[in-house]
Design a protein around this motif. Structure first.
Motif, PDB file in Angstrom:
ATOM      1  N   VAL A  86       0.841  -1.198   0.000  1.00 19.80           N
ATOM      2  CA  VAL A  86       0.000   0.000   0.000  1.00 19.80           C
ATOM      3  C   VAL A  86       0.876   1.248   0.000  1.00 19.80           C
ATOM      4  O   VAL A  86       1.878   1.311   0.725  1.00 19.80           O
ATOM      5  CB  VAL A  86      -0.922   0.049   1.243  1.00 19.80           C
ATOM      6  N   VAL A  87       0.483   2.245  -0.798  1.00 22.23           N
ATOM      7  CA  VAL A  87       1.076   3.580  -0.754  1.00 22.23           C
ATOM      8  C   VAL A  87       0.043   4.546  -0.211  1.00 22.23           C
ATOM      9  O   VAL A  87      -1.105   4.573  -0.678  1.00 22.23           O
ATOM     10  CB  VAL A  87       1.535   4.046  -2.150  1.00 22.23           C
ATOM     11  N   ALA A  88       0.426   5.341   0.785  1.00 19.56           N
ATOM     12  CA  ALA A  88      -0.401   6.434   1.288  1.00 19.56           C
ATOM     13  C   ALA A  88       0.306   7.737   0.953  1.00 19.56           C
ATOM     14  O   ALA A  88       1.497   7.897   1.264  1.00 19.56           O
ATOM     15  CB  ALA A  88      -0.594   6.312   2.799  1.00 19.56           C
ATOM     16  N   THR A  89      -0.391   8.666   0.308  1.00 17.60           N
ATOM     17  CA  THR A  89       0.262   9.901  -0.120  1.00 17.60           C
ATOM     18  C   THR A  89      -0.479  11.134   0.359  1.00 17.60           C
ATOM     19  O   THR A  89      -1.714  11.184   0.324  1.00 17.60           O
ATOM     20  CB  THR A  89       0.420   9.953  -1.644  1.00 17.60           C
ATOM     21  N   THR A  90       0.290  12.133   0.792  1.00 16.82           N
ATOM     22  CA  THR A  90      -0.260  13.415   1.225  1.00 16.82           C
ATOM     23  C   THR A  90       0.224  14.555   0.330  1.00 16.82           C
ATOM     24  O   THR A  90       0.080  15.719   0.683  1.00 16.82           O
ATOM     25  CB  THR A  90       0.156  13.715   2.679  1.00 16.82           C
ATOM     26  N   VAL A  91       0.789  14.228  -0.818  1.00 16.42           N
ATOM     27  CA  VAL A  91       1.424  15.233  -1.678  1.00 16.42           C
ATOM     28  C   VAL A  91       0.384  15.868  -2.609  1.00 16.42           C
ATOM     29  O   VAL A  91      -0.056  15.250  -3.582  1.00 16.42           O
ATOM     30  CB  VAL A  91       2.577  14.616  -2.491  1.00 16.42           C
ATOM     31  N   GLY A  92      -0.021  17.089  -2.321  1.00 18.04           N
ATOM     32  CA  GLY A  92      -0.985  17.817  -3.148  1.00 18.04           C
ATOM     33  C   GLY A  92      -0.472  19.208  -3.463  1.00 18.04           C
ATOM     34  O   GLY A  92       0.604  19.601  -2.997  1.00 18.04           O
ATOM     35  N   PRO A  93      -1.220  19.991  -4.279  1.00 15.60           N
ATOM     36  CA  PRO A  93      -2.472  19.604  -4.911  1.00 15.60           C
ATOM     37  C   PRO A  93      -2.286  18.394  -5.830  1.00 15.60           C
ATOM     38  O   PRO A  93      -1.355  18.338  -6.622  1.00 15.60           O
ATOM     39  CB  PRO A  93      -2.871  20.854  -5.717  1.00 15.60           C
ATOM     40  N   GLU A  96      -1.840  18.531  -9.621  1.00 12.90           N
ATOM     41  CA  GLU A  96      -0.516  18.950 -10.083  1.00 12.90           C
ATOM     42  C   GLU A  96       0.539  17.877  -9.864  1.00 12.90           C
ATOM     43  O   GLU A  96       1.432  17.691 -10.694  1.00 12.90           O
ATOM     44  CB  GLU A  96      -0.093  20.236  -9.360  1.00 12.90           C
ATOM     45  N   TYR A  97       0.466  17.165  -8.743  1.00 13.01           N
ATOM     46  CA  TYR A  97       1.555  16.258  -8.366  1.00 13.01           C
ATOM     47  C   TYR A  97       1.160  14.790  -8.230  1.00 13.01           C
ATOM     48  O   TYR A  97       2.022  13.933  -8.054  1.00 13.01           O
ATOM     49  CB  TYR A  97       2.155  16.710  -7.019  1.00 13.01           C
ATOM     50  N   GLY A  98      -0.136  14.462  -8.297  1.00 14.88           N
ATOM     51  CA  GLY A  98      -0.558  13.119  -7.944  1.00 14.88           C
ATOM     52  C   GLY A  98      -0.614  12.109  -9.066  1.00 14.88           C
ATOM     53  O   GLY A  98      -0.599  10.894  -8.804  1.00 14.88           O
ATOM     54  N   GLY A  99      -0.696  12.559 -10.315  1.00 11.23           N
ATOM     55  CA  GLY A  99      -0.924  11.652 -11.426  1.00 11.23           C
ATOM     56  C   GLY A  99       0.090  10.535 -11.585  1.00 11.23           C
ATOM     57  O   GLY A  99      -0.291   9.350 -11.695  1.00 11.23           O
ATOM     58  N   PRO A 100       1.390  10.822 -11.621  1.00 12.64           N
ATOM     59  CA  PRO A 100       2.365   9.755 -11.839  1.00 12.64           C
ATOM     60  C   PRO A 100       2.353   8.680 -10.751  1.00 12.64           C
ATOM     61  O   PRO A 100       2.547   7.495 -11.048  1.00 12.64           O
ATOM     62  CB  PRO A 100       3.707  10.510 -11.868  1.00 12.64           C
ATOM     63  N   ASP A 114      -5.178   8.315  -0.625  1.00 12.35           N
ATOM     64  CA  ASP A 114      -4.750   9.707  -0.573  1.00 12.35           C
ATOM     65  C   ASP A 114      -5.746  10.542   0.204  1.00 12.35           C
ATOM     66  O   ASP A 114      -6.707  10.018   0.790  1.00 12.35           O
ATOM     67  CB  ASP A 114      -4.519  10.273  -1.992  1.00 12.35           C
ATOM     68  N   LEU A 115      -5.522  11.858   0.216  1.00  9.06           N
ATOM     69  CA  LEU A 115      -6.373  12.794   0.954  1.00  9.06           C
ATOM     70  C   LEU A 115      -7.096  13.765   0.041  1.00  9.06           C
ATOM     71  O   LEU A 115      -7.613  14.778   0.502  1.00  9.06           O
ATOM     72  CB  LEU A 115      -5.513  13.595   1.941  1.00  9.06           C
ATOM     73  N   THR A 116      -7.158  13.490  -1.233  1.00  6.74           N
ATOM     74  CA  THR A 116      -7.659  14.496  -2.152  1.00  6.74           C
ATOM     75  C   THR A 116      -9.134  14.816  -1.923  1.00  6.74           C
ATOM     76  O   THR A 116      -9.943  13.945  -1.611  1.00  6.74           O
ATOM     77  CB  THR A 116      -7.457  14.061  -3.618  1.00  6.74           C
TER      78      THR A 116
END
Length: 396
Positions: A86-93, A96-100, A114-116
């Motif tokens: 599992v990957v958990a990500t907080t990198v936003g917006p 801009e940054y989440g697609g890859p 994620d938190l989007t």
């Protein structure tokens, strides 16, 4: 589902940011013994500083693995996601940054949370990566913080209570409303994400249309998000202001996936205030920000005034709280429930994200793949986790 032989159970991407740091703190304090986890990000020195801080909680974390990858480097991201369940990500917006990162997870069969709260990002993810995730076995679960767990799992819990009230399955149309109240601050990251979303109304509409054209719908059931209207709630006693957030759409998608919501399900989402004056002020504030986001000089000026990576102090978070009241009605039955907790945007959001990642990695969950909601992907298991972690789900 993800390969259980991978070196890590959970990788946290973005731990050097404000909410990412809180999520790392939560995992350090509450992760079960033996959890194999790692921190990931683009700056090894800053990751090492986070690890040093975590080691103050648990000296064993002094050896926590650090994985270096830039959010815009597909090759590096592919290497990271191949190591974990599992990957958990907080990198936003995220737009801009989440697609890859989500693309890498969909391809590798790695579960993703994620938190989007950005509808455009969620819809584009479905269009571009749902098929790959279904093929690889990945579960792509967006909005695993205050957007939208209290609302999605709160509606799920309310449906369970309505079913219990009826003494059997729901066979008639259900209308439900959720009413949010809170006292809390916000971080620069949240502000940047909100203004970015407000500034992209045309792109948001295009992404939504593209998703509707390709997403299958249940043939014998209906589930929708209702726009609602400003009014006084006769059951709760609050003035209601419709909230233009991702939450009602998430709830409606759970209703479309889960037959337990009945043959026809409608959900409306509101902010609740005790006086009409506060409701009117909130409407003016949201309208003003939306308009300012359309004008680049104003938008840039606002973004500069609230830098990313900062958030409310610990003392302020300790005084913060939230409630979400639900009222659900169907023929012959009406139930009220409430979800409540502490600081919604950061302390509880970090808890929700961490518990979502742990749930996907460690628990028995429904057999689903592709882009799915929290209620669809984790349901009872995540509900139980959050209740044990101190977030209340209760019948009123």
């Amino acid at each position: 589902m993800a390969d259980s032989t991978r070196p890590y159970d959970v990788v946290l991407f973005g731990a050097t940011g404000f909410t990412g740091g809180l999520t790392a703190d939560y995992l350090a304090a509450h992760a079960p013994a033996g959890l194999r986890w790692a921190l990931a990000g683009r700056n090894e020195e800053r990751l090492a500083a986070v690890r040093e801080h975590l080691a103050l909680t648990d000296p064993a974390l002094a050896d926590l693995p650090l994985l270096v990858a830039d959010a815009e480097d597909p090759d590096a991201l592919a290497e990271v996601v191949a190591t974990t369940k599992v990957v958990a990500t907080t990198v936003g917006p995220y737009i801009e940054y989440g697609g890859p990162l989500v693309a890498a997870c969909a391809s590798a069969g790695t579960d993703y949370v994620d938190l989007t709260g950005e509808p455009e990002f969620v819809d584009r993810t479905y269009v571009e990566h749902n098929a790959a995730a279904e093929g690889s076995g990945a579960r792509l679960v967006h909005s695993c913080g205050f957007d939208s767990i209290p609302h999605d799992l709160g509606a799920y819990f309310t449906i369970k209570e309505l079913t219990r009230e009826l003494g059997g399955e729901i066979t008639t149309p259900v209308t439900m409303r959720g009413v949010v109240r809170s006292r809390a601050g916000f971080s620069g990251g949240t502000f940047h994400s909100a203004l970015t979303a407000f500034s992209r109304a045309r792109q948001m509409k295009e992404a939504s249309s593209a998703r509707r054209r390709m997403e299958p719908r249940p043939e014998d059931r209906r589930s929708r998000a209702s726009a609602g209207r400003p009014r006084r709630d006769p059951d709760l006693g609050y003035w209601l202001l419709p909230l233009p957030t991702i939450d009602p759409v998430v709830v409606a998608r759970s209703g479309a996936h889960l037959p337990s919501y009945g043959p026809s399900f409608s959900y409306a989402h509101y902010a609740g205030t005790k006086t009409l004056r506060y409701a009117a002020g909130g409407a003016v504030g949201v309208t003003g920000l939306t308009l300012a986001a359309q004008v680049p000089p104003l938008r840039n000026a606002l973004l500069k005034r609230v830098p990313q990576g900062e958030g409310p102090s610990a003392s302020r978070r300790e005084k913060s709280w939230f409630t979400v009241d639900f009222v659900a009605e169907t023929a012959g039955a009406k139930v009220r429930t409430r979800v409540s907790g502490g600081d919604p945007g950061y302390t509880e959001t970090a808890k929700m994200l961490a518990e979502s990642a742990l749930c996907l990695s460690l628990d028995e969950n429904p057999n689903v793949t592709g882009q799915v909601t929290t209620a669809t992907a984790m349901g009872d298991a995540l509900l139980a986790r959050l209740q044990r972690a101190g977030i209340a789900f209760e019948r009123r």
